[in-house]
Design an enzyme around this catalytic site. Structure first.
Site, short mmCIF file in Angstrom:
data_model
loop_
_atom_site.label_atom_id
_atom_site.label_comp_id
_atom_site.label_asym_id
_atom_site.label_seq_id
_atom_site.Cartn_x
_atom_site.Cartn_y
_atom_site.Cartn_z
N ASN A 181 0.86 -1.18 0.00
CA ASN A 181 0.00 0.00 0.00
C ASN A 181 0.90 1.23 0.00
OD1 ASN A 181 -2.87 -1.09 0.44
ND2 ASN A 181 -1.62 -2.20 1.94
N GLU A 182 1.11 1.72 -1.20
CA GLU A 182 2.03 2.84 -1.37
C GLU A 182 1.38 4.14 -0.90
OE1 GLU A 182 4.89 2.07 -1.90
OE2 GLU A 182 5.25 0.75 -3.60
N PRO A 183 2.17 5.20 -0.70
CA PRO A 183 1.59 6.48 -0.31
C PRO A 183 0.44 6.85 -1.25
CG PRO A 183 3.96 6.61 -0.19
CD PRO A 183 3.64 5.26 -0.77
N THR A 200 10.04 2.19 -4.13
CA THR A 200 9.89 0.76 -3.82
C THR A 200 10.60 -0.07 -4.88
OG1 THR A 200 7.76 1.18 -2.81
CG2 THR A 200 8.22 -1.10 -3.46
#
Ligand code: F6R
Length: 657
Positions: A181-183, A200
């Site tokens: 769950n990226e920014p 990432t």
């Protein structure tokens, strides 16, 4: 603010001394909004996490129920899984009643590919314990794009059918991601396909042989899926995680740092090591959190902190500044700001020296190094073939210029960081050269021809052959020799140790072994140095620098009783990423603009590490840029504290073994 925050020392449950040394720091209040346990190191911390998981499994066993675990991959949980395997083998911990769901998988990804998380889980845990074959799930990286949404729904349905997650284990990305769950991920997000953030991908690129070959997508459990677990434990090791940990724990809840969502969970815990905790207020400014013992190092830490925070040189700090900023007890103890200021200013002043090997015939009472012997034997340990010049090039040059007998020990070959094409270029050169001049060495021709043949047809997932690693190691050795020539030490003073732990051909290294320590010990005994310089890098606790430091420290401890060691001082420099905190520095070696330029040219000798290196990491700057910015940054801090203004500085901490 929370009250459940301890600094723990691990297995014995002792509270680690930071600060005061050895004493408890069970802060009455903290700035952390999630309970946080800080351990001296990742090993002790991992053990505690593994024990919590084991306890859950056992208690479910006693109730005749299944334990439903959410598991993570990456470097952080490896030590947790290793401890669980140990408990299975030695203490009979059974996984018969475990069902597990992994957080994520790259997409697309074949389950047996070296980089797959499915394979990771089998290798790191499942193949070594008695979990039933059908009881563990990892998102499937082979489903067709149009089927991913349905797959994701089914994945969550399976978790629900199992009764929901009892426990979710998490790592944290340098950008705050949990799972993938990226920014930008929302708090109500569920399992889905996610585009990976550039940072990432950069962090993962070493596993994939470069950024271009690194997947752009992953299937990940969502933030809501993670938050639905009844217990969530997030682990983080190493200094590189410290800024994002500070934000997640002390900052606001924000989609810019998905780990901050854990502030909304009623039963979350952060388990981190001291390096990952280093940016927390209770570590950076413990006097703001609790009463502290005002020993010298605490005083130095607090005064430099105050001066930088107020942007006021130390000698201009007033009583009012101390009172207004949580340091009234220090003021009360010392009487007046003037005395504290002078004391700390002088201490900082005494760390600065242009004579890192000691100044001959000078009064050394207030100098960081001894004047005698005037000509010292200095041994620089360089984990990779370029750390000597990158991290301490200015000091290296001064030691040589000031007439010391300087040796460099290159601890590892650094061969995995050479691009295939670079190696092919060198192999071609040798083959062509030998062909033209008929140089008759069948063995040499075979090595280089085998290397060239392998490299031409190399598949992404293939590990370099011994021949290729040899060629790559030779390239880096040549570069290190060029730097030594440039700085001016004789060829025989460059020692290439090729420590065996490093020679796996992959990013994953072997643990440090007896052979590694022996090699380092033998060299120290041979040279009998008055000074040892070693990379005291803690940014990456799984990294090569840490293993290299462990080998030096272990060797020094074992040799301690020998006569020559009574005269041997050990100075720790920092690697390419971070500098020591200003209050920690015990020797600061300044550089003029010309010296900075000379150091840059020395770094340029490492041509294989320029222009798009194999292991760039998340920092896109070249090594000379990182080194210069850092060294300029240290000088700027001294200047801001009110000391002399230099162009750049290299900082050292003395390890008093
Ligand atoms: C892994 C995962 C990621 C990692 C994170 C930290 O399953 O979901 O969120 O936990 O990228 O990785 P390491 O531990 O390698 O620093």
């Amino acid at each position: 603010m929370t009250t459940e925050s301890l600094v723990l020392n691990g297995s014995d449950g002792q509270v680690a001394g930071y600060p005061p040394a050895g004493g408890p720091i069970q802060s009455a209040i903290t700035y952390e909004k999630i309970p946080t346990h800080i351990y001296a190191d990742a090993k002790n911390a991992s053990r505690a996490v593994a024990h919590e998981i084991a306890e859950l499994i056992r208690s479910k066993q006693r109730e005749g129920k299944m334990a439903v675990l959410g598991l993570a991959t990456g470097s952080s949980p490896k030590t947790v899984y290793a401890e669980l395997i140990r408990m299975h083998r030695e203490e009979g911990l059974s996984f018969q009643n475990v069902i597990s769901f992994n957080l994520d998988e790259y997409y697309p990804m074949e389950p047996n590919a070296v980089q797959s998380y499915w394979r990771f889980m089998r290798e790191q845990l499942f193949d070594h314990v008695d979990i039933p074959a059908g009881n563990y799930y990892v998102p499937d990286g082979t489903v067709r794009p149009e089927e991913v949404a349905e797959f994701a729904k089914q994945y969550e349905a399976k978790i629900d059918a199992a009764g929901g997650l009892d426990f979710q284990l998490l790592g944290i990305g340098g950008n705050g991601h949990i799972g993938f769950n990226e920014p930008g991920s929302l708090i109500n997000s569920h399992t889905r396909l996610m585009m990976l953030d550039n940072s990432t991908r950069a962090a993962a690129s070493s596993d994939f042989g470069g950024l271009a070959k690194t997947p752009r997508k992953a299937i990940t459990m969502g933030v809501a899926s993670i938050l639905s677990a009844r217990r969530v434990v997030l682990m983080a090791w190493g200094e590189r995680k410290s800024p994002v940990i500070q934000e997640a724990l002390e900052g606001v809840v924000t989609e810019h740092n998905p780990a901050s969502y854990l502030q909304t969970h009623p039963n979350a815990l952060f388990v981190i090591d001291e390096a990952a905790a280093s940016q927390l207020t209770r570590m950076k400014a413990p006097w703001l959190v609790d009463s502290v013992v005002w020993d010298n190092s605490m005083k130095k830490k607090a005064v430099t902190y105050l001066s930088l925070a107020l942007n006021k040189p130390i000698l201009k700090l007033t009583d009012r500044d101390y009172n207004d900023n949580g340091m009234s007890d220090l003021l009360a103890l010392s009487g007046q700001a003037y005395d504290i200021n002078i004391d700390v200013f002088n201490q900082l002043q005494h760390t600065i020296t242009g004579w890192p090997g000691g100044k001959p015939n000078a009064d050394d009472t207030n100098r960081p190094e001894r004047a005698q012997p005037a000509h010292k034997r200095c041994l620089i340990f360089s984990p990779h073939p370029d750390d000597d010049i990158i991290s301490m090039g200015g000091t290296f040059q001064r030691l040589v210029d000031q007439g010391h007998d300087v040796h460099v020990a290159y601890q590892t070959s650094g061969n995995i960081a050479v691009a295939d094409d670079e190696a092919l270029r060198f192999a071609d050169f040798v083959v062509d050269f030998n062909t033209k001049f008929g140089i008759d060495s069948p063995e040499a021709n075979r090595i280089f021809q085998d290397a060239a043949t392998f490299l031409r047809d190399k598949k992404d997932s293939e590990v370099d052959t011994a021949e290729v690693r040899y060629v790559k190691g030779l390239i880096r050795m040549g570069e290190a020799k060029a730097t030594c020539r440039f700085v001016g030490i004789p060829a025989e003073n460059a020692h290439f140790l090729n420590m065996p732990f490093y020679e796996t051909g992959t990013v994953a290294k072997k643990p440090i072994g007896e052979a590694d320590v022996q090699i380092v010990m033998d060299l120290i005994e041979e040279i009998k140095p008055h000074q040892i310089y070693a990379a005291g890098d803690l940014a990456d606790p799984h990294g090569t620098h840490k293993v290299c430091l462990d080998a030096v420290m272990e060797s020094v401890r074992r040799l301690k009783g020998k006569d020559f060691m009574a005269e041997c001082w050990v100075w720790l420099y920092r690697g390419a990423w971070a500098e020591w905190d200003i209050h920690e520095i015990e020797m600061a070696v300044p550089m003029s603009p010309d010296q900075v330029m000379k150091k840059r040219l020395g770094i340029f000798k490492h041509q294989s590490q320029k222009d798009g290196v194999v292991y760039q990491g998340t920092d896109s700057r070249e090594f000379w840029q990182r080194a210069e910015e850092r060294n300029r940054g240290t000088a700027a801090l001294y200047n801001r504290l009110g000391l002399a203004e230099y162009e750049a500085m290299e900082g050292y901490v003395r390890w008093k073994y």
